[in-house]
Design a protein around this motif. Structure first.
Motif, short mmCIF file in Angstrom:
data_model
loop_
_atom_site.label_atom_id
_atom_site.label_comp_id
_atom_site.label_asym_id
_atom_site.label_seq_id
_atom_site.Cartn_x
_atom_site.Cartn_y
_atom_site.Cartn_z
N LYS A 8 0.85 -1.19 0.00
CA LYS A 8 0.00 0.00 0.00
C LYS A 8 0.88 1.25 0.00
N GLN A 16 -3.44 11.21 -1.93
CA GLN A 16 -4.12 10.19 -2.72
C GLN A 16 -5.41 10.76 -3.29
N ARG A 17 -6.13 11.55 -2.48
CA ARG A 17 -7.38 12.13 -2.94
C ARG A 17 -7.14 13.12 -4.08
N GLU A 20 -6.77 11.15 -7.21
CA GLU A 20 -8.06 10.62 -7.65
C GLU A 20 -8.89 11.71 -8.31
N ASN A 65 -16.45 6.52 -0.04
CA ASN A 65 -15.30 5.91 -0.71
C ASN A 65 -14.17 5.67 0.28
N GLU A 66 -13.91 6.64 1.16
CA GLU A 66 -12.88 6.46 2.18
C GLU A 66 -13.21 5.29 3.10
N THR A 68 -15.12 2.69 2.44
CA THR A 68 -15.00 1.44 1.69
C THR A 68 -13.54 1.04 1.54
N GLN A 69 -12.66 2.00 1.24
CA GLN A 69 -11.24 1.70 1.12
C GLN A 69 -10.65 1.24 2.45
N ALA A 72 -11.81 -2.30 3.10
CA ALA A 72 -11.08 -3.27 2.28
C ALA A 72 -9.68 -3.49 2.83
N GLY A 73 -9.03 -2.42 3.28
CA GLY A 73 -7.70 -2.55 3.86
C GLY A 73 -7.71 -3.37 5.13
#
Length: 90
Positions: A8, A16-17, A20, A65-66, A68-69, A72-73
Protein backbone atom coordinates in the motif's frame (compact mmCIF):
# COMPACT_ATOMS: atom_id res chain seq x y z
CA UNK A 1 8.86 0.01 6.97
CA UNK A 2 6.03 -1.18 9.18
CA UNK A 3 5.01 -4.66 10.13
CA UNK A 4 2.00 -4.66 7.84
CA UNK A 5 3.24 -3.32 4.54
CA UNK A 6 1.23 -5.07 1.85
CA UNK A 7 2.31 -2.84 -1.00
CA UNK A 8 0.00 0.00 0.00
CA UNK A 9 1.07 3.55 -0.62
CA UNK A 10 2.37 5.35 2.46
CA UNK A 11 1.35 8.67 0.96
CA UNK A 12 -0.99 10.79 3.10
CA UNK A 13 -4.68 10.41 2.31
CA UNK A 14 -5.03 13.99 1.05
CA UNK A 15 -2.33 13.35 -1.59
CA UNK A 16 -4.12 10.19 -2.72
CA UNK A 17 -7.38 12.13 -2.94
CA UNK A 18 -5.73 14.81 -5.08
CA UNK A 19 -4.56 12.15 -7.54
CA UNK A 20 -8.06 10.62 -7.65
CA UNK A 21 -9.65 14.00 -8.32
CA UNK A 22 -7.35 14.59 -11.28
CA UNK A 23 -8.57 11.33 -12.79
CA UNK A 24 -12.21 12.21 -12.10
CA UNK A 25 -11.97 15.61 -13.80
CA UNK A 26 -12.24 13.92 -17.18
CA UNK A 27 -15.73 12.64 -16.36
CA UNK A 28 -16.97 15.90 -14.82
CA UNK A 29 -18.02 17.71 -18.05
CA UNK A 30 -20.44 14.89 -18.94
CA UNK A 31 -21.95 15.01 -15.47
CA UNK A 32 -22.32 18.79 -15.65
CA UNK A 33 -24.22 18.51 -18.93
CA UNK A 34 -26.54 15.88 -17.45
CA UNK A 35 -27.22 18.09 -14.40
CA UNK A 36 -27.92 21.06 -16.68
CA UNK A 37 -30.47 19.04 -18.65
CA UNK A 38 -32.27 17.81 -15.53
CA UNK A 39 -32.17 21.29 -13.99
CA UNK A 40 -33.91 22.72 -17.07
CA UNK A 41 -36.69 20.14 -16.75
CA UNK A 42 -37.06 20.56 -12.97
CA UNK A 43 -39.30 23.20 -11.41
CA UNK A 44 -37.70 26.52 -10.54
CA UNK A 45 -35.56 26.27 -7.41
CA UNK A 46 -32.94 28.64 -6.04
CA UNK A 47 -29.53 27.93 -7.52
CA UNK A 48 -27.93 28.04 -4.08
CA UNK A 49 -30.03 25.05 -2.98
CA UNK A 50 -28.83 23.04 -5.97
CA UNK A 51 -25.21 23.89 -5.13
CA UNK A 52 -25.69 22.82 -1.53
CA UNK A 53 -27.29 19.54 -2.55
CA UNK A 54 -24.50 18.83 -5.04
CA UNK A 55 -21.87 19.64 -2.41
CA UNK A 56 -23.60 17.36 0.12
CA UNK A 57 -23.74 14.49 -2.36
CA UNK A 58 -20.06 14.94 -3.26
CA UNK A 59 -19.12 15.08 0.41
CA UNK A 60 -21.04 11.91 1.23
CA UNK A 61 -19.59 10.16 -1.81
CA UNK A 62 -16.02 10.98 -0.74
CA UNK A 63 -16.65 9.79 2.81
CA UNK A 64 -18.25 6.55 1.62
CA UNK A 65 -15.30 5.91 -0.71
CA UNK A 66 -12.88 6.46 2.18
CA UNK A 67 -14.89 4.11 4.38
CA UNK A 68 -15.00 1.44 1.69
CA UNK A 69 -11.24 1.70 1.12
CA UNK A 70 -10.55 1.50 4.84
CA UNK A 71 -12.84 -1.51 5.16
CA UNK A 72 -11.08 -3.27 2.28
CA UNK A 73 -7.70 -2.55 3.86
CA UNK A 74 -8.81 -3.92 7.21
CA UNK A 75 -10.21 -7.05 5.59
CA UNK A 76 -6.90 -7.56 3.76
CA UNK A 77 -4.92 -7.20 7.00
CA UNK A 78 -7.20 -9.66 8.81
CA UNK A 79 -6.87 -12.14 5.95
CA UNK A 80 -3.07 -11.87 5.96
CA UNK A 81 -2.98 -12.30 9.75
CA UNK A 82 -5.21 -15.38 9.51
CA UNK A 83 -2.90 -16.86 6.87
CA UNK A 84 0.13 -16.14 9.06
CA UNK A 85 -1.34 -17.77 12.16
CA UNK A 86 -2.75 -20.71 10.19
CA UNK A 87 0.69 -21.37 8.69
CA UNK A 88 2.43 -21.16 12.07
CA UNK A 89 -0.13 -23.48 13.72
CA UNK A 90 0.66 -26.31 11.33
Amino acid sequence: MGFFNFGKSKEPLYNQRAAEKKQQQVAVPKAVKAVARTAAAAPARPERVDEQIAYGIDYLDERMNELTQAEAGIAEYVHKMNETYAASAR
